[in-house]
Scaffold this motif. Structure first.
Motif, PDB file in Angstrom:
ATOM      1  N   LYS A   1      -7.755  -9.260  -2.102  1.00  0.00           N
ATOM      2  CA  LYS A   1      -6.752 -10.162  -2.683  1.00  0.00           C
ATOM      3  C   LYS A   1      -6.249 -11.209  -1.685  1.00  0.00           C
ATOM      4  CE  LYS A   1      -5.627  -7.379  -6.424  1.00  0.00           C
ATOM      5  NZ  LYS A   1      -5.463  -7.747  -7.755  1.00  0.00           N
ATOM      6  N   PHE A   2      -6.855 -11.244  -0.502  1.00  0.00           N
ATOM      7  CA  PHE A   2      -6.407 -12.132   0.577  1.00  0.00           C
ATOM      8  C   PHE A   2      -6.237 -13.580   0.116  1.00  0.00           C
ATOM      9  CE2 PHE A   2      -7.791 -15.119   3.934  1.00  0.00           C
ATOM     10  CZ  PHE A   2      -6.698 -15.010   4.775  1.00  0.00           C
ATOM     11  N   THR A   3      -7.255 -14.159  -0.503  1.00  0.00           N
ATOM     12  CA  THR A   3      -7.172 -15.580  -0.855  1.00  0.00           C
ATOM     13  C   THR A   3      -6.091 -15.845  -1.891  1.00  0.00           C
ATOM     14  OG1 THR A   3      -9.035 -15.306  -2.376  1.00  0.00           O
ATOM     15  CG2 THR A   3      -9.524 -16.208  -0.207  1.00  0.00           C
ATOM     16  N   ASP A   4      -5.850 -14.895  -2.786  1.00  0.00           N
ATOM     17  CA  ASP A   4      -4.769 -15.055  -3.769  1.00  0.00           C
ATOM     18  C   ASP A   4      -3.406 -15.073  -3.094  1.00  0.00           C
ATOM     19  OD1 ASP A   4      -6.720 -14.932  -5.745  1.00  0.00           O
ATOM     20  OD2 ASP A   4      -6.360 -12.814  -6.176  1.00  0.00           O
ATOM     21  N   LYS A   5      -3.267 -14.296  -2.030  1.00  0.00           N
ATOM     22  CA  LYS A   5      -1.981 -14.129  -1.352  1.00  0.00           C
ATOM     23  C   LYS A   5      -1.764 -15.137  -0.218  1.00  0.00           C
ATOM     24  CE  LYS A   5      -1.028 -10.359  -3.706  1.00  0.00           C
ATOM     25  NZ  LYS A   5       0.141 -10.209  -4.547  1.00  0.00           N
ATOM     26  N   LEU A   6      -2.787 -15.863   0.146  1.00  0.00           N
ATOM     27  CA  LEU A   6      -2.717 -16.779   1.285  1.00  0.00           C
ATOM     28  C   LEU A   6      -1.549 -17.762   1.224  1.00  0.00           C
ATOM     29  CD1 LEU A   6      -4.037 -17.537   3.959  1.00  0.00           C
ATOM     30  CD2 LEU A   6      -5.632 -18.955   2.692  1.00  0.00           C
ATOM     31  N   PRO A   7      -1.256 -18.377   0.091  1.00  0.00           N
ATOM     32  CA  PRO A   7      -0.147 -19.344   0.068  1.00  0.00           C
ATOM     33  C   PRO A   7       1.242 -18.705   0.213  1.00  0.00           C
ATOM     34  CG  PRO A   7      -1.556 -19.599  -1.871  1.00  0.00           C
ATOM     35  CD  PRO A   7      -1.991 -18.359  -1.165  1.00  0.00           C
ATOM     36  N   ILE A   8       1.334 -17.413  -0.035  1.00  0.00           N
ATOM     37  CA  ILE A   8       2.638 -16.746  -0.139  1.00  0.00           C
ATOM     38  C   ILE A   8       3.133 -16.195   1.200  1.00  0.00           C
ATOM     39  CG2 ILE A   8       3.883 -14.851  -1.273  1.00  0.00           C
ATOM     40  CD1 ILE A   8       1.717 -15.102  -3.533  1.00  0.00           C
ATOM     41  N   TYR A   9       2.236 -15.668   2.019  1.00  0.00           N
ATOM     42  CA  TYR A   9       2.632 -14.931   3.222  1.00  0.00           C
ATOM     43  C   TYR A   9       2.414 -15.747   4.494  1.00  0.00           C
ATOM     44  CZ  TYR A   9       3.274 -11.005   0.166  1.00  0.00           C
ATOM     45  OH  TYR A   9       3.734 -10.194  -0.837  1.00  0.00           O
ATOM     46  N   ASP A  10       3.190 -15.407   5.526  1.00  0.00           N
ATOM     47  CA  ASP A  10       3.129 -16.107   6.807  1.00  0.00           C
ATOM     48  C   ASP A  10       2.080 -15.521   7.746  1.00  0.00           C
ATOM     49  OD1 ASP A  10       5.361 -17.852   6.226  1.00  0.00           O
ATOM     50  OD2 ASP A  10       6.614 -16.063   6.422  1.00  0.00           O
ATOM     51  N   ILE A  11       1.893 -14.203   7.670  1.00  0.00           N
ATOM     52  CA  ILE A  11       0.930 -13.520   8.542  1.00  0.00           C
ATOM     53  C   ILE A  11       0.315 -12.365   7.768  1.00  0.00           C
ATOM     54  CG2 ILE A  11       2.660 -11.984   9.597  1.00  0.00           C
ATOM     55  CD1 ILE A  11       1.032 -12.347  12.262  1.00  0.00           C
ATOM     56  N   PHE A  12      -0.929 -12.064   8.121  1.00  0.00           N
ATOM     57  CA  PHE A  12      -1.676 -11.009   7.458  1.00  0.00           C
ATOM     58  C   PHE A  12      -2.111 -10.006   8.509  1.00  0.00           C
ATOM     59  CE2 PHE A  12      -1.873 -14.898   5.161  1.00  0.00           C
ATOM     60  CZ  PHE A  12      -1.684 -14.511   3.843  1.00  0.00           C
ATOM     61  N   LEU A  13      -1.842  -8.732   8.246  1.00  0.00           N
ATOM     62  CA  LEU A  13      -2.192  -7.670   9.177  1.00  0.00           C
ATOM     63  C   LEU A  13      -3.257  -6.791   8.547  1.00  0.00           C
ATOM     64  CD1 LEU A  13       1.392  -6.600  10.329  1.00  0.00           C
ATOM     65  CD2 LEU A  13      -0.129  -8.291  11.380  1.00  0.00           C
ATOM     66  N   LEU A  14      -4.372  -6.642   9.241  1.00  0.00           N
ATOM     67  CA  LEU A  14      -5.467  -5.822   8.744  1.00  0.00           C
ATOM     68  C   LEU A  14      -5.322  -4.387   9.221  1.00  0.00           C
ATOM     69  CD1 LEU A  14      -8.527  -8.137   9.474  1.00  0.00           C
ATOM     70  CD2 LEU A  14      -7.474  -7.700   7.258  1.00  0.00           C
ATOM     71  N   GLY A  15      -5.505  -3.452   8.308  1.00  0.00           N
ATOM     72  CA  GLY A  15      -5.596  -2.055   8.699  1.00  0.00           C
ATOM     73  C   GLY A  15      -6.859  -1.881   9.534  1.00  0.00           C
ATOM     74  N   PRO A  16      -6.855  -0.941  10.476  1.00  0.00           N
ATOM     75  CA  PRO A  16      -8.018  -0.764  11.351  1.00  0.00           C
ATOM     76  C   PRO A  16      -9.327  -0.550  10.595  1.00  0.00           C
ATOM     77  CG  PRO A  16      -6.167   0.499  12.168  1.00  0.00           C
ATOM     78  CD  PRO A  16      -5.758  -0.033  10.819  1.00  0.00           C
ATOM     79  N   GLN A  17      -9.264   0.029   9.410  1.00  0.00           N
ATOM     80  CA  GLN A  17     -10.484   0.304   8.650  1.00  0.00           C
ATOM     81  C   GLN A  17     -11.160  -0.963   8.115  1.00  0.00           C
ATOM     82  OE1 GLN A  17      -7.360   0.865   7.779  1.00  0.00           O
ATOM     83  NE2 GLN A  17      -7.048   0.967   5.577  1.00  0.00           N
ATOM     84  N   VAL A  18     -10.446  -2.086   8.097  1.00  0.00           N
ATOM     85  CA  VAL A  18     -11.041  -3.352   7.651  1.00  0.00           C
ATOM     86  C   VAL A  18     -10.991  -4.426   8.744  1.00  0.00           C
ATOM     87  CG1 VAL A  18     -10.730  -2.973   5.170  1.00  0.00           C
ATOM     88  CG2 VAL A  18      -8.883  -4.029   6.486  1.00  0.00           C
ATOM     89  N   ARG A  19     -10.862  -4.009   9.985  1.00  0.00           N
ATOM     90  CA  ARG A  19     -10.765  -4.953  11.106  1.00  0.00           C
ATOM     91  C   ARG A  19     -12.001  -5.840  11.228  1.00  0.00           C
ATOM     92  NH1 ARG A  19     -11.216   0.046  13.321  1.00  0.00           N
ATOM     93  NH2 ARG A  19     -13.163   0.482  14.384  1.00  0.00           N
ATOM     94  N   PHE A  20     -13.138  -5.378  10.727  1.00  0.00           N
ATOM     95  CA  PHE A  20     -14.368  -6.169  10.786  1.00  0.00           C
ATOM     96  C   PHE A  20     -14.263  -7.479   9.997  1.00  0.00           C
ATOM     97  CE2 PHE A  20     -14.720  -3.487   7.090  1.00  0.00           C
ATOM     98  CZ  PHE A  20     -15.298  -4.306   6.131  1.00  0.00           C
ATOM     99  N   LYS A  21     -13.243  -7.617   9.157  1.00  0.00           N
ATOM    100  CA  LYS A  21     -13.043  -8.820   8.351  1.00  0.00           C
ATOM    101  C   LYS A  21     -12.227  -9.898   9.077  1.00  0.00           C
ATOM    102  CE  LYS A  21     -13.981  -7.907   3.853  1.00  0.00           C
ATOM    103  NZ  LYS A  21     -14.782  -8.817   3.052  1.00  0.00           N
ATOM    104  N   GLN A  22     -11.706  -9.588  10.260  1.00  0.00           N
ATOM    105  CA  GLN A  22     -10.769 -10.500  10.926  1.00  0.00           C
ATOM    106  C   GLN A  22     -11.337 -11.902  11.145  1.00  0.00           C
ATOM    107  OE1 GLN A  22      -9.384  -9.510  14.893  1.00  0.00           O
ATOM    108  NE2 GLN A  22      -7.534 -10.729  14.606  1.00  0.00           N
TER     109      GLN A  22
END
Length: 101
Positions: free
Chosen positions: A41-62
């Motif tokens: 849902k990252f792209t949907d939420k991009l306009p709303i939030y200031d920073i995004f924190l990835l859980g370690p299990q999805v860190r490969f997406k950074q």
């Protein structure tokens, strides 16, 4: 008010971390909005939030997500694995706020 979104694979443990972060913010009198959702849902939420924190299990997406986020002057950071594993909401909140400075 700063807005922080945690991105994860499924969301159960990340939701618990959100609660701990909110409690820490409340104790310190910090006004912040913190939520969690699946990384898809990252792209949907991009306009709303200031920073995004990835859980370690999805860190490969950074790297992939940071390319998109930078176009909007936003950041994607990975939550420290030890802080995530111990559900250290205070430390994760501090790290997120430091990234926003």
């Amino acid at each position: 008010m700063k807005k922080i979104l945690l991105l994860c694979a499924a969301g159960m443990s990340t939701s618990l971390l959100v609660t701990k972060m909110k409690n820490s913010a409340k104790e310190k009198g910090i006004k912040v909005e913190i939520e969690a959702c699946p990384v898809e849902k990252f792209t949907d939420k991009l306009p709303i939030y200031d920073i995004f924190l990835l859980g370690p299990q999805v860190r490969f997406k950074q790297d992939e997500l940071n390319l998109i986020a930078k176009e909007h002057n936003k950041r994607v950071e990975v939550i420290n694995m030890m802080d995530y594993g111990t559900m250290n909401g205070k430390k994760v909140l501090e790290d997120a706020l430091n990234h926003l400075k």
